[in-house]
Design a protein around this motif. Structure first.
Motif, PDB file in Angstrom:
ATOM      1  N   ALA A 242       0.826  -1.305   0.031  1.00 21.29           N
ATOM      2  CA  ALA A 242      -0.661  -0.003   0.463  1.00 21.29           C
ATOM      3  C   ALA A 242       0.572   1.259  -0.230  1.00 21.29           C
ATOM      4  O   ALA A 242       0.590   2.146  -0.985  1.00 21.29           O
ATOM      5  CB  ALA A 242      -0.780   0.124   1.149  1.00 21.29           C
ATOM      6  N   GLY A 243       1.960   0.906   0.617  1.00 22.52           N
ATOM      7  CA  GLY A 243       3.093   2.582   0.208  1.00 22.52           C
ATOM      8  C   GLY A 243       3.656   2.255  -0.424  1.00 22.52           C
ATOM      9  O   GLY A 243       3.827   3.599  -0.661  1.00 22.52           O
ATOM     10  N   ALA A 244       4.244   1.418  -0.976  1.00 20.44           N
ATOM     11  CA  ALA A 244       4.402   1.603  -2.571  1.00 20.44           C
ATOM     12  C   ALA A 244       3.403   2.016  -3.652  1.00 20.44           C
ATOM     13  O   ALA A 244       4.400   3.243  -4.545  1.00 20.44           O
ATOM     14  CB  ALA A 244       5.302   0.330  -2.993  1.00 20.44           C
ATOM     15  N   LEU A 245       2.601   1.331  -3.376  1.00 18.63           N
ATOM     16  CA  LEU A 245       1.437   2.372  -4.744  1.00 18.63           C
ATOM     17  C   LEU A 245       1.156   3.499  -4.286  1.00 18.63           C
ATOM     18  O   LEU A 245       0.966   4.316  -5.527  1.00 18.63           O
ATOM     19  CB  LEU A 245       0.288   1.437  -4.290  1.00 18.63           C
ATOM     20  N   TYR A 246       1.284   3.981  -3.220  1.00 18.69           N
ATOM     21  CA  TYR A 246       1.002   5.220  -2.932  1.00 18.69           C
ATOM     22  C   TYR A 246       2.104   6.339  -3.508  1.00 18.69           C
ATOM     23  O   TYR A 246       1.608   7.182  -4.054  1.00 18.69           O
ATOM     24  CB  TYR A 246       0.633   5.509  -1.267  1.00 18.69           C
ATOM     25  N   ASN A 247       4.070   6.024  -2.684  1.00 17.10           N
ATOM     26  CA  ASN A 247       4.329   6.346  -3.719  1.00 17.10           C
ATOM     27  C   ASN A 247       4.229   6.302  -4.699  1.00 17.10           C
ATOM     28  O   ASN A 247       4.885   7.660  -5.381  1.00 17.10           O
ATOM     29  CB  ASN A 247       5.970   5.964  -3.189  1.00 17.10           C
ATOM     30  N   LEU A 248       4.537   5.745  -5.453  1.00 14.93           N
ATOM     31  CA  LEU A 248       4.410   5.533  -6.799  1.00 14.93           C
ATOM     32  C   LEU A 248       2.770   6.433  -7.616  1.00 14.93           C
ATOM     33  O   LEU A 248       3.873   7.030  -8.600  1.00 14.93           O
ATOM     34  CB  LEU A 248       4.057   3.664  -7.134  1.00 14.93           C
ATOM     35  N   SER A 249       2.390   6.488  -7.043  1.00 18.91           N
ATOM     36  CA  SER A 249       1.095   7.484  -7.656  1.00 18.91           C
ATOM     37  C   SER A 249       1.557   8.366  -7.843  1.00 18.91           C
ATOM     38  O   SER A 249       0.649   8.933  -8.235  1.00 18.91           O
ATOM     39  CB  SER A 249      -0.625   6.617  -6.854  1.00 18.91           C
ATOM     40  N   VAL A 250       1.736   9.108  -5.804  1.00 18.68           N
ATOM     41  CA  VAL A 250       2.086  10.256  -6.232  1.00 18.68           C
ATOM     42  C   VAL A 250       3.422  11.578  -6.714  1.00 18.68           C
ATOM     43  O   VAL A 250       3.397  11.912  -7.233  1.00 18.68           O
ATOM     44  CB  VAL A 250       2.352  10.623  -4.639  1.00 18.68           C
ATOM     45  N   ALA A 251       4.336   9.822  -7.476  1.00 21.22           N
ATOM     46  CA  ALA A 251       5.006  10.058  -8.102  1.00 21.22           C
ATOM     47  C   ALA A 251       4.654  10.483  -9.755  1.00 21.22           C
ATOM     48  O   ALA A 251       5.514  11.596  -9.973  1.00 21.22           O
ATOM     49  CB  ALA A 251       6.433   9.488  -8.227  1.00 21.22           C
ATOM     50  N   ALA A 252       4.161   9.234 -10.075  1.00 24.02           N
ATOM     51  CA  ALA A 252       3.489   9.846 -11.464  1.00 24.02           C
ATOM     52  C   ALA A 252       2.801  10.839 -11.379  1.00 24.02           C
ATOM     53  O   ALA A 252       2.842  11.174 -12.639  1.00 24.02           O
ATOM     54  CB  ALA A 252       2.383   8.357 -11.460  1.00 24.02           C
ATOM     55  N   LEU A 253       1.703  11.313 -10.523  1.00 23.56           N
ATOM     56  CA  LEU A 253       0.970  12.340 -10.606  1.00 23.56           C
ATOM     57  C   LEU A 253       2.245  13.502 -10.869  1.00 23.56           C
ATOM     58  O   LEU A 253       1.420  14.066 -11.353  1.00 23.56           O
ATOM     59  CB  LEU A 253       0.227  13.051  -9.192  1.00 23.56           C
ATOM     60  N   GLY A 254       3.030  13.834  -9.920  1.00 22.07           N
ATOM     61  CA  GLY A 254       4.004  15.096  -9.932  1.00 22.07           C
ATOM     62  C   GLY A 254       4.770  14.857 -11.348  1.00 22.07           C
ATOM     63  O   GLY A 254       4.840  16.412 -11.556  1.00 22.07           O
ATOM     64  N   LEU A 255       5.382  13.619 -11.915  1.00 12.34           N
ATOM     65  CA  LEU A 255       6.029  14.046 -13.189  1.00 12.34           C
ATOM     66  C   LEU A 255       4.442  14.169 -14.343  1.00 12.34           C
ATOM     67  O   LEU A 255       5.037  15.067 -14.957  1.00 12.34           O
ATOM     68  CB  LEU A 255       6.192  12.896 -13.702  1.00 12.34           C
ATOM     69  N   LYS A 256       3.340  14.062 -13.767  1.00 16.88           N
ATOM     70  CA  LYS A 256       2.608  14.690 -14.496  1.00 16.88           C
ATOM     71  C   LYS A 256       1.988  15.879 -14.793  1.00 16.88           C
ATOM     72  O   LYS A 256       2.159  15.984 -15.708  1.00 16.88           O
ATOM     73  CB  LYS A 256       1.348  13.502 -15.453  1.00 16.88           C
ATOM     74  N   ASN A 257       2.134  16.329 -13.812  1.00 14.52           N
ATOM     75  CA  ASN A 257       1.674  17.582 -13.573  1.00 14.52           C
ATOM     76  C   ASN A 257       2.465  18.524 -14.220  1.00 14.52           C
ATOM     77  O   ASN A 257       2.514  19.917 -14.274  1.00 14.52           O
ATOM     78  CB  ASN A 257       0.775  17.863 -12.111  1.00 14.52           C
ATOM     79  N   GLY A 258       3.408  18.379 -13.876  1.00 21.95           N
ATOM     80  CA  GLY A 258       4.581  19.118 -13.664  1.00 21.95           C
ATOM     81  C   GLY A 258       5.077  20.187 -12.594  1.00 21.95           C
ATOM     82  O   GLY A 258       4.375  20.119 -11.820  1.00 21.95           O
ATOM     83  N   PRO A 259       6.536  20.993 -12.074  1.00 22.89           N
ATOM     84  CA  PRO A 259       6.286  21.616 -10.774  1.00 22.89           C
ATOM     85  C   PRO A 259       5.361  23.069 -10.717  1.00 22.89           C
ATOM     86  O   PRO A 259       5.330  23.145 -12.057  1.00 22.89           O
ATOM     87  CB  PRO A 259       7.668  22.007 -11.065  1.00 22.89           C
ATOM     88  N   LEU A 260       5.497  23.767  -9.761  1.00 23.00           N
ATOM     89  CA  LEU A 260       5.322  25.012  -9.404  1.00 23.00           C
ATOM     90  C   LEU A 260       6.008  26.365  -9.686  1.00 23.00           C
ATOM     91  O   LEU A 260       7.647  25.615  -9.286  1.00 23.00           O
ATOM     92  CB  LEU A 260       4.325  24.880  -8.382  1.00 23.00           C
ATOM     93  N   CYS A 261       5.668  26.452 -10.969  1.00 26.36           N
ATOM     94  CA  CYS A 261       7.659  27.779 -10.744  1.00 26.36           C
ATOM     95  C   CYS A 261       6.472  28.930 -11.133  1.00 26.36           C
ATOM     96  O   CYS A 261       5.486  29.012 -11.946  1.00 26.36           O
ATOM     97  CB  CYS A 261       8.241  26.960 -12.316  1.00 26.36           C
ATOM     98  N   LYS A 262       7.289  29.942 -11.398  1.00 29.04           N
ATOM     99  CA  LYS A 262       7.071  31.109 -11.794  1.00 29.04           C
ATOM    100  C   LYS A 262       6.753  31.959 -12.878  1.00 29.04           C
ATOM    101  O   LYS A 262       8.364  31.396 -13.543  1.00 29.04           O
ATOM    102  CB  LYS A 262       8.171  32.265 -10.792  1.00 29.04           C
ATOM    103  N   VAL A 263       6.009  32.016 -13.741  1.00 30.11           N
ATOM    104  CA  VAL A 263       6.119  32.403 -15.435  1.00 30.11           C
ATOM    105  C   VAL A 263       5.673  33.809 -14.921  1.00 30.11           C
ATOM    106  O   VAL A 263       4.362  34.063 -15.244  1.00 30.11           O
ATOM    107  CB  VAL A 263       5.008  31.757 -16.199  1.00 30.11           C
ATOM    108  N   LEU A 264       6.513  34.381 -15.217  1.00 28.16           N
ATOM    109  CA  LEU A 264       6.550  35.639 -15.946  1.00 28.16           C
ATOM    110  C   LEU A 264       6.180  36.279 -14.291  1.00 28.16           C
ATOM    111  O   LEU A 264       7.198  36.370 -13.273  1.00 28.16           O
ATOM    112  CB  LEU A 264       5.667  36.808 -16.784  1.00 28.16           C
ATOM    113  N   LEU A 265       5.121  36.696 -13.430  1.00 32.63           N
ATOM    114  CA  LEU A 265       4.989  37.171 -12.055  1.00 32.63           C
ATOM    115  C   LEU A 265       4.034  36.506 -12.065  1.00 32.63           C
ATOM    116  O   LEU A 265       3.563  36.883 -11.021  1.00 32.63           O
ATOM    117  CB  LEU A 265       4.580  39.016 -12.145  1.00 32.63           C
TER     118      LEU A 265
END
Length: 219
Positions: free
Chosen positions: A125-148
């Motif tokens: 269960a822990g591995a699945l949670y880790n895997l799912s969050v990591a996959a979602l993080g890669l899919k959505n990309g980072p939060l960053c500053k675009v212009l302002l």
């Protein structure tokens, strides 16, 4: 057929089916050495859990700076703590118990191997949670500053295969490479943890039925 002392031959009854003793069956299963397999799995899970915890903590400090965490400018998936909770604590605790089942003592027996199945399920269960969050993080990309404006400009895009768009993020510095590398590591760790914990569930079943390969199995 056998011959008595008087020379009279007697017929010895024979059965149609011959079943080997239970001890023989269990000895064959013991050769699989379920205890040694548990130790190998646990030793492999330790560094994977440690790597997951470290990666999740580092993700809170892009560009090695604490100001983004203080201001709340952190990628949303980092806050889910998939590596810290899922791939870390939920895998590390089962790994400790699984390691004990590979030794002689209170856990190195059939009852202990049976309980290791439940602990391994927690690890899955822990591995699945880790895997799912990591996959979602890669899919959505980072939060960053675009212009302002702070946003997630790569959400639902193929930014992983087209790095020409990475320059859109002006802050934190190299945030795309930072998130991609760490989330990619978490994804790999989650996959390995999932496979190892699933193997331990099967190994625990065999150990429960036939015991460990210790010299003296405590039932």
């Amino acid at each position: 057929m056998s011959q008595t002392e008087e020379g009279v031959f007697l017929l010895r009854p024979r059965t149609l089916f011959h079943f080997p003793p239970v001890d023989v069956c269990c000895h064959t299963c013991d050769n699989m050495c379920t205890g040694r397999c548990s130790r190998c799995i646990a030793v492999t899970l330790y560094p994977l859990a440690l790597i997951s915890i470290i990666c999740n903590i580092v993700l809170f400090f892009p560009d090695a700076n604490t100001k983004y965490a203080k201001d709340g400018h952190i990628t949303e998936e980092v806050k889910y703590m998939g590596g810290l909770v899922g791939g870390g604590i939920m895998v590390l605790l089962p790994a400790l118990y699984i390691h004990l089942t590979g030794k002689q003592g209170c856990c190195g027996n059939r009852c202990g191997m049976f309980l290791s199945i439940a602990f391994a399920a927690v690890g899955v269960a822990g591995a699945l949670y880790n895997l799912s969050v990591a996959a979602l993080g890669l899919k959505n990309g980072p939060l960053c500053k675009v212009l302002l404006i702070w946003s997630t400009p790569f959400k639902d895009s193929d930014y992983l295969t087209d790095d020409t768009w990475w320059v859109k993020c002006t802050e934190p510095r190299n945030i795309v490479q930072f998130n991609t590398g760490l989330f990619g590591t978490l994804l790999a760790c989650g996959c390995l943890q999932l496979v190892l914990c699933a193997i331990q569930m099967i190994n625990g079943l065999f150990g429960c039925l036939c015991g460990t390969c210790s010299k003296k199995t405590i039932i």
